[in-house]
Design an enzyme around this catalytic site. Sequence first.
Site, PDB file in Angstrom:
ATOM      1  N   ALA A  96       0.808  -1.217   0.000  1.00 30.18           N
ATOM      2  CA  ALA A  96       0.000   0.000   0.000  1.00 30.18           C
ATOM      3  C   ALA A  96       0.842   1.269   0.000  1.00 30.18           C
ATOM      4  O   ALA A  96       0.461   2.284  -0.572  1.00 30.18           O
ATOM      5  CB  ALA A  96      -0.941  -0.009   1.204  1.00 30.18           C
ATOM      6  N   ILE A 138       3.971  -4.138   5.345  1.00 28.42           N
ATOM      7  CA  ILE A 138       4.429  -3.847   3.991  1.00 28.42           C
ATOM      8  C   ILE A 138       3.313  -4.026   2.970  1.00 28.42           C
ATOM      9  O   ILE A 138       3.228  -3.283   1.993  1.00 28.42           O
ATOM     10  CB  ILE A 138       5.631  -4.741   3.627  1.00 28.42           C
ATOM     11  CG1 ILE A 138       6.846  -4.365   4.472  1.00 28.42           C
ATOM     12  CG2 ILE A 138       5.977  -4.626   2.144  1.00 28.42           C
ATOM     13  CD1 ILE A 138       8.067  -5.218   4.219  1.00 28.42           C
ATOM     14  N   GLU A 139       2.428  -4.960   3.212  1.00 27.89           N
ATOM     15  CA  GLU A 139       1.388  -5.260   2.223  1.00 27.89           C
ATOM     16  C   GLU A 139       0.212  -4.288   2.316  1.00 27.89           C
ATOM     17  O   GLU A 139       0.208  -3.266   1.651  1.00 27.89           O
ATOM     18  CB  GLU A 139       0.946  -6.715   2.361  1.00 27.89           C
ATOM     19  CG  GLU A 139       2.089  -7.681   2.037  1.00 27.89           C
ATOM     20  CD  GLU A 139       1.682  -9.123   2.091  1.00 27.89           C
ATOM     21  OE1 GLU A 139       0.789  -9.522   1.306  1.00 27.89           O
ATOM     22  OE2 GLU A 139       2.246  -9.885   2.904  1.00 27.89           O
ATOM     23  N   MET A 140      -0.770  -4.530   3.159  1.00 26.82           N
ATOM     24  CA  MET A 140      -1.944  -3.665   3.212  1.00 26.82           C
ATOM     25  C   MET A 140      -1.933  -2.721   4.411  1.00 26.82           C
ATOM     26  O   MET A 140      -2.669  -1.742   4.445  1.00 26.82           O
ATOM     27  CB  MET A 140      -3.217  -4.519   3.160  1.00 26.82           C
ATOM     28  CG  MET A 140      -3.284  -5.323   1.863  1.00 26.82           C
ATOM     29  SD  MET A 140      -4.579  -6.575   1.787  1.00 26.82           S
ATOM     30  CE  MET A 140      -5.992  -5.560   1.379  1.00 26.82           C
TER      31      MET A 140
END
Length: 332
Positions: A96, A138-140
């Site tokens: 994101a 790190i992702e969402m």
Amino acid sequence: MNQKVSLSVVSFLFLFSTGVQADITDRLIRKANRYFEALPQTMPGSENDTPARIELGKQLYFDTRLSINDTQSCASCHPLGDGRGGMDNLPTSPGARGELGDRNTPTVLNAGWQSSQFWDGRAEDLADQARQPILNPIEMGMPDEESVVKKLGAIPEYIEAFTKAYPDDAPPLSYANLAEAIAAFERTLRSESRFDDFIRGDKTALSTREQSGLNSFIRHNCIRCHDGPMLGGTLIEKLGVYKDFHNTEDKGRHRVTGDEADEMMFKVASLRNVAITGPWFHDGSGKTLEDVIRTMGSIQLDIELKEDEVADIAAFLATLTGKEFKNSQSEN
């Protein structure tokens, strides 16, 4: 007279060669059925899925509001449609905030038949997997489960959708139900291939070259890890049995367990749709399918495959591409 005799000989030779090839194909189908299975009709857990849960899961899968800044959805890294094979075809994926993860994104197609999820096998099923990226920084990037539930709880359409999907739960909108709904949708992402037709007995489903690749795949014992309906996805094995993998920074399952015995242990990838889900390996370092085949032959089987064998195996692996994708057509 001589011309008639010549034509008779040609006809005989053609029929003879056709019959021999048919017999070879029959034997190969029988042999393949010892190690592989056609794709089942339903994934484990789907007996509890309802249309309302599947529809809710689909809505959540594509909703960027599950991320910290409303920019990232499950579909961002696992795109569907437009010829995409359930992953983004990047070595590693941006989250994101634009930061890159450190492992290649696996395909979500057919994923529910695998025995575990993620490269290190840390999630036991699809619902367990769905819970994790939303909270990954790190992702969402969402801070915690409560924040996700609160955010969705402020959206009237989700209050209604969760109530419809989980009418007996109090409250219907929970993080557990969110993950289970996404899993219910993902259990519909079934991708059947020409190889399934061949396994079921269709002799014309694979070309001669593709059959040769399948035979080489079996003969060189690739089936030790890549077997069953998913041609993999059920074992956690050492990457680099005879020779070290070229990147040993990521120790695989050791990251989860801390056990020295788990160093370089990774989940064996399913080969379903492998031809369209590159780049390959857990770090996305495999640039071509042929290079990956050569590497795996060398470090896992201690063999140097001939170039025609590599080409034939690559042709066979392309038959595992779902029929919904254009490049799954037979090579003549």
